[in-house]
Design a protein around this motif. Structure first.
Motif, PDB file in Angstrom:
ATOM      1  N   ASP A  55     -36.344 -22.922   7.101  1.00  0.00           N
ATOM      2  CA  ASP A  55     -37.607 -23.303   6.468  1.00  0.00           C
ATOM      3  C   ASP A  55     -38.625 -23.907   7.431  1.00  0.00           C
ATOM      4  OD1 ASP A  55     -36.495 -25.764   6.979  1.00  0.00           O
ATOM      5  OD2 ASP A  55     -36.276 -26.334   4.884  1.00  0.00           O
ATOM      6  N   GLY A  56     -38.293 -24.015   8.711  1.00  0.00           N
ATOM      7  CA  GLY A  56     -39.242 -24.510   9.694  1.00  0.00           C
ATOM      8  C   GLY A  56     -39.259 -26.009   9.887  1.00  0.00           C
ATOM      9  N   ARG A  57     -38.434 -26.752   9.170  1.00  0.00           N
ATOM     10  CA  ARG A  57     -38.447 -28.217   9.291  1.00  0.00           C
ATOM     11  C   ARG A  57     -37.748 -28.717  10.550  1.00  0.00           C
ATOM     12  NH1 ARG A  57     -36.884 -29.445   3.078  1.00  0.00           N
ATOM     13  NH2 ARG A  57     -38.726 -28.502   2.186  1.00  0.00           N
ATOM     14  N   ASP A  58     -36.765 -27.965  11.026  1.00  0.00           N
ATOM     15  CA  ASP A  58     -36.006 -28.370  12.200  1.00  0.00           C
ATOM     16  C   ASP A  58     -36.256 -27.412  13.347  1.00  0.00           C
ATOM     17  OD1 ASP A  58     -34.715 -30.420  10.715  1.00  0.00           O
ATOM     18  OD2 ASP A  58     -33.320 -28.939   9.905  1.00  0.00           O
ATOM     19  N   ASP A  59     -35.732 -27.768  14.503  1.00  0.00           N
ATOM     20  CA  ASP A  59     -35.781 -26.900  15.670  1.00  0.00           C
ATOM     21  C   ASP A  59     -35.088 -25.575  15.330  1.00  0.00           C
ATOM     22  OD1 ASP A  59     -35.643 -25.720  18.162  1.00  0.00           O
ATOM     23  OD2 ASP A  59     -34.688 -27.412  19.156  1.00  0.00           O
ATOM     24  N   PRO A  60     -35.727 -24.433  15.564  1.00  0.00           N
ATOM     25  CA  PRO A  60     -35.131 -23.160  15.168  1.00  0.00           C
ATOM     26  C   PRO A  60     -34.005 -22.676  16.074  1.00  0.00           C
ATOM     27  CG  PRO A  60     -37.196 -22.754  16.269  1.00  0.00           C
ATOM     28  CD  PRO A  60     -37.080 -24.250  16.120  1.00  0.00           C
ATOM     29  N   LEU A  61     -33.780 -23.327  17.198  1.00  0.00           N
ATOM     30  CA  LEU A  61     -32.793 -22.829  18.155  1.00  0.00           C
ATOM     31  C   LEU A  61     -31.403 -22.699  17.532  1.00  0.00           C
ATOM     32  CD1 LEU A  61     -32.394 -21.919  21.056  1.00  0.00           C
ATOM     33  CD2 LEU A  61     -31.822 -24.269  21.638  1.00  0.00           C
ATOM     34  N   GLY A  62     -30.975 -23.687  16.776  1.00  0.00           N
ATOM     35  CA  GLY A  62     -29.664 -23.615  16.130  1.00  0.00           C
ATOM     36  C   GLY A  62     -29.579 -22.474  15.139  1.00  0.00           C
ATOM     37  N   TRP A  63     -30.635 -22.292  14.336  1.00  0.00           N
ATOM     38  CA  TRP A  63     -30.643 -21.203  13.354  1.00  0.00           C
ATOM     39  C   TRP A  63     -30.643 -19.846  14.051  1.00  0.00           C
ATOM     40  CZ3 TRP A  63     -34.520 -17.522  12.104  1.00  0.00           C
ATOM     41  CH2 TRP A  63     -34.239 -16.761  10.967  1.00  0.00           C
ATOM     42  N   LEU A  64     -31.415 -19.709  15.123  1.00  0.00           N
ATOM     43  CA  LEU A  64     -31.460 -18.440  15.850  1.00  0.00           C
ATOM     44  C   LEU A  64     -30.101 -18.112  16.464  1.00  0.00           C
ATOM     45  CD1 LEU A  64     -34.956 -18.885  17.506  1.00  0.00           C
ATOM     46  CD2 LEU A  64     -34.342 -17.156  15.797  1.00  0.00           C
ATOM     47  N   ASN A  65     -29.407 -19.125  16.958  1.00  0.00           N
ATOM     48  CA  ASN A  65     -28.073 -18.896  17.509  1.00  0.00           C
ATOM     49  C   ASN A  65     -27.085 -18.507  16.410  1.00  0.00           C
ATOM     50  OD1 ASN A  65     -28.865 -19.337  20.128  1.00  0.00           O
ATOM     51  ND2 ASN A  65     -28.371 -21.496  20.082  1.00  0.00           N
TER      52      ASN A  65
END
Length: 197
Positions: free
Chosen positions: A68-78
């Protein structure tokens, strides 16, 4: 009068066969071909382009988180990359699958991005997502990592360190260990350095 379940097979009259029915004792074993003692050859591998189109992926029961864009996307992308690897996702399907799992502001961002430039490749999508929702581009991540203050405990410090180290670029294990121990208070750092991490 026919039986209710039909006629038993033993009562069906079949036409006479011109060939005699051999008895089991009279059957001679078939000779094996000359190459029968050899191990079977592995199947010929298909070229990669044909191989990708003929494999049916083996799906694993893993979830694909939304972003949803609230956190750093790096973890989600990984996590996306792990999902793609586990599900044998084709390169052309990665952006579609990831964009389907965007919510709220990120979904609107992707709609505008796709309208402006069309469907990006996975690497471009990843880069654009990090630029838009990740830490500021003008941030010196390595300097932030080196100046990371120690808080109340080692666990909180380690969590903050790992979050910044993920954006700091390519560091060797020794460099990361020295940066980590350098930010610890002296009474902890000395004990850790004695173990030569």
């Amino acid at each position: 009068m026919p039986l209710p379940g039909g006629v038993p097979i033993t009562q069906i009259l079949f036409p006479h066969s011109p060939s005699p029915i051999p008895g089991f004792g009279a059957v001679a074993p078939m000779p094996l071909p000359a190459f029968a003692h050899m191990a079977p050859l592995p199947p010929y591998p298909l070229p990669p382009s044909e191989w990708e189109s003929t494999i049916v992926p083996k799906y694993h029961k893993i979830t694909f988180e939304t972003y949803d864009g609230r956190d750093d996307p790096l973890g989600w992308l990984n996590e996306c990359e792990q999902f793609f690897r586990g599900q044998l996702t084709r390169e052309v399907d990665k952006v579609w699958m990831a964009s389907y799992h965007l919510k709220g502001v990120t979904q609107q961002w992707y709609l505008v991005l796709e309208t402006d430039i069309g469907c990006p490749s996975w690497l471009d999508f990843r880069r654009y997502c990090l630029q838009r929702f990740g830490p500021a581009l003008n941030t010196n991540h390595l300097a932030d990592l080196a100046r990371l203050p120690f808080g109340s405990n080692v666990d909180a410090y380690m969590e903050a360190f790992q979050a910044r180290a993920a954006h700091a670029g390519d560091l060797t294990m020794l460099q990361r260990a020295k940066l980590f121990t350098g930010g610890l208070p002296d009474y902890i750092r000395v004990d850790v350095e004695m173990h030569q991490p």
